[in-house]
Design a protein around this motif. Structure first.
Motif, PDB file in Angstrom:
ATOM      1  N   SER A 123       0.745  -1.276   0.009  1.00 49.36           N
ATOM      2  CA  SER A 123      -0.030   0.060  -0.029  1.00 49.36           C
ATOM      3  C   SER A 123       0.904   1.383  -0.099  1.00 49.36           C
ATOM      4  CB  SER A 123      -0.968   0.062   1.308  1.00 49.36           C
ATOM      5  OG  SER A 123      -0.128   0.142   2.375  1.00 49.36           O
ATOM      6  N   ASP A 173      -3.122   0.503  -7.615  1.00 49.10           N
ATOM      7  CA  ASP A 173      -3.156   2.105  -7.710  1.00 49.10           C
ATOM      8  C   ASP A 173      -4.539   2.352  -7.858  1.00 49.10           C
ATOM      9  OD1 ASP A 173      -2.748   4.568  -8.046  1.00 49.10           O
ATOM     10  OD2 ASP A 173      -1.408   4.316  -9.790  1.00 49.10           O
ATOM     11  N   LEU A 223      -4.173   8.132  -3.862  1.00 49.61           N
ATOM     12  CA  LEU A 223      -2.926   8.560  -3.024  1.00 49.61           C
ATOM     13  C   LEU A 223      -2.769   9.637  -3.115  1.00 49.61           C
ATOM     14  CD1 LEU A 223      -0.585   5.393  -3.480  1.00 49.61           C
ATOM     15  CD2 LEU A 223      -2.137   5.818  -1.535  1.00 49.61           C
ATOM     16  N   GLU A 266       2.823   9.955  -5.099  1.00 50.41           N
ATOM     17  CA  GLU A 266       3.163   8.762  -4.329  1.00 50.41           C
ATOM     18  C   GLU A 266       3.098   7.558  -4.850  1.00 50.41           C
ATOM     19  OE1 GLU A 266       0.460   8.609  -0.794  1.00 50.41           O
ATOM     20  OE2 GLU A 266       1.923   8.201   0.363  1.00 50.41           O
ATOM     21  N   GLY A 301      -7.744   6.344   1.362  1.00 45.68           N
ATOM     22  CA  GLY A 301      -7.120   7.336   0.646  1.00 45.68           C
ATOM     23  C   GLY A 301      -7.950   8.792   0.812  1.00 45.68           C
TER      24      GLY A 301
END
Ligand code: XMP
Length: 526
Positions: free
Chosen positions: A238, A264, A268, A272, A408
């Motif tokens: 992660s 993904d 994020l 990142e 997130g």
């Protein structure tokens, strides 16, 4: 599930067992012992002597408790423990319990002693054997109790007394059983650590076998033993500390037999995903699956405003992506996860410690997936995970990464999520982080981040009227995220950040700062 690192025959690690009576400082005692270089494992106070013996403890500590030994159903220990010949240290309630069990007299105290109390030492050896105690035999201890030992059990001496003549410490040198009325583990007891260490090194004769290096050696040996032959293990990454440390441990243990999955989801922070992928690809030897699921997550989240609904969608989608890419392969038997010690004890303590809420973590995959679970960090506290990570060579960008919610940025965009909003929030958040880092404050804050509110307001940009969203800034200080205080950032710094965000991001109309502590607020906005 069996303890992952159930001591294997090749482990030289010594262990102290901490019996937990539900005291608020139990976890802290375990941490102090480990900081001294000795592995400490917390077990429920009613664990049978037979079970305790399976751990081959070199010492046993009884924790404090909110209970009184006079209470009906007061928590107790298996009496066989006193015959086992293993040194014992009872702290507060633990001292009252052992004193009563061994034939001493315990009585409700005539006055409660809370906070700082002075005591004089009558016998410095072995518990008080330390310069800071010997220089002045008059010490401060931090107490929180009502009961007191009136007369010690046969064979016990009084080692220290409080100014009210209460027994502050008792001991039976021949049996190596000791009790202290004060809390040596808390910060407010100067010299308290010395008392704990004297118990470990002078009474139990421990050697310092608990180090990040020894942990890594044990863990990698055990991983190799579990994942034998040609089997493969899958590890979901992660970008967080725990899953990264698991990955680096697996890499060291079984290198090419690991399949890493980085999903993904597009939620994020700015850049990142790129940074973590670069790092993992460079450092890890196994197969690396980078699944670009950004569009898929955005489609599923389109128009969804409710925070819990957003969390649920992200969790389910993550599992779906994971299943498609890992379950379908057929060559994987194990799933590695970054479960850490506080998660393990929160679900396993039997003696009434408060139940702490758990968050849905996107990385927390269900056991029903059909893989065998491997949890190499089950024994570690968060700070120990960082030490192990550092020993394994992980960079600071990962080791010092601030906690980040599994779902997130989706829970930092109030209301429905869209690609435009994500991009705007990422830019604002990057400016905030950049300024906090430049001000040298990053290490002092628990979390600091930007939130995109769903409020639009009027402003002026250039010569024109502007109508756009409000960005909220949130920064908190905390020890464990259970409570938090809003960070008192300087007005100059806040002004600078707000000016940069409204100046550099054309859409944003205003910046505001959140001055709510937890409770009554939570750290996140959703
Ligand atoms: P709150 O907002 O409840 O958050 O004060 C406490 C800590 O938990 C993090 N957090 C989460 N972590 N999944 C996670 O893995 C989640 O759904 C989640 N929600 C909040 C939050 O960032 C803070 O550190």
């Amino acid at each position: 599930m069996e303890h992952f690192l159930k001591d294997s025959s090749e482990s030289l690690r010594e262990k102290v067992v901490l019996l937990d009576f539900g005291g608020q400082y139990s976890m802290l005692i375990a941490r102090r012992v480990r900081e001294a270089g000795v592995y400490c494992e917390m077990l429920p106070c009613d664990t049978s002597w037979k079970k305790i013996l399976e751990h081959s403890p070199v010492g046993i500590i009884f924790s404090g408790s909110p209970a009184s030994v006079y209470q009906e159903k007061a928590p107790r220990v298996d009496p066989a423990i006193y015959e086992g010949g293993v040194p014992i240290l009872g702290i507060c309630y633990g001292m009252h319990l052992l004193a009563g069990d061994l034939g001493g007299e315990v009585k409700k105290g005539s006055r409660s002693e809370y906070g700082r109390t002075s005591f004089t030492i009558e016998e410095p050896e072995p518990l008080f054997k330390d310069a800071s105690f010997r220089d002045d035999s008059f010490c401060n201890g931090w107490m929180s109790h009502q009961d007191e030992v009136l007369s010690p059990p046969p064979g016990f001496n009084v080692l220290a007394r409080t100014e009210n003549n209460t027994m502050a410490a008792i001991g039976n040198h021949a049996q190596k059983i000791y009790g202290v009325q004060f809390h040596p583990e808390v910060f407010h007891t100067p010299g308290g650590n010395n008392v704990l260490q004297n118990f470990l090194f002078e009474v139990c004769h421990c050697s310092k076998t608990w180090t990040p290096r020894s942990f890594i050696e044990d863990a990698t040996a055990r991983i190799r033993q579990v994942i034998g032959g040609q089997e493969k293990v899958v590890c979901a990454l992660s970008g967080g500390v725990d899953s990264s440390v698991v990955a680096f441990l697996l890499d060291k243990a079984v290198a090419h037999r690991v399949v890493y999955i980085f999903v993904d989801h597009g939620l994020l922070r700015l850049d990142e995903a790129k940074e973590v992928v670069k790092l993992y690809r460079e450092k890890l030897q196994g197969e690396f699956l980078h699944i670009d699921a950004r569009e898929r997550f955005l489609n599923r989240l389109a128009g969804v405003k409710d925070p819990e609904e957003k969390r649920k969608i992200i969790g389910n989608e993550f599992i779906a992506v994971f299943k498609e890419n890992a379950l379908s392969r057929g060559d994987i038997s194990y799933l590695a996860q970054g479960t850490i010690y506080p998660d393990v004890i929160e679900s396993g303590s039997a003696c009434g410690a408060a139940v702490i809420k758990s968050h849905h973590n996107v990385g927390g995959l269900p056991e029903e997936l059909g893989f065998e679970l491997i949890e190499p960090l089950r024994e570690l506290f968060k700070d120990e995970v960082r030490l192990v990570g550092s020993e394994l060579g992980l960079p600071d960008s990962i080791l010092k990464r601030q906690p980040f919610p599994g779902p997130g940025l989706a829970v930092r965009i109030i209301g429905a999520v869209s690609a435009e909003k994500l991009s705007l929030l990422q830019k604002a958040d990057a400016i905030f982080r950049n300024e906090v880092t430049k001000a040298g404050l990053a290490d002092q804050l628990w979390q600091y981040f930007a939130v995109l509110t769903d409020v639009n307001v009027v402003g002026v940009k250039g010569d024109d009227r502007h109508y756009g969203p409000v960005i909220a800034l949130r920064a908190v200080v905390s020890e464990d995220a259970m409570t938090a205080d809003w960070a008192k950032l300087s007005l100059d710094l806040l002004g600078k950040i707000s000016a940069r965000i409204t100046g550099e991001i054309p859409e944003v109309a205003r910046g505001v700062y959140d001055i709510t502590s937890k409770p009554p607020g939570t750290i996140e906005w959703e």
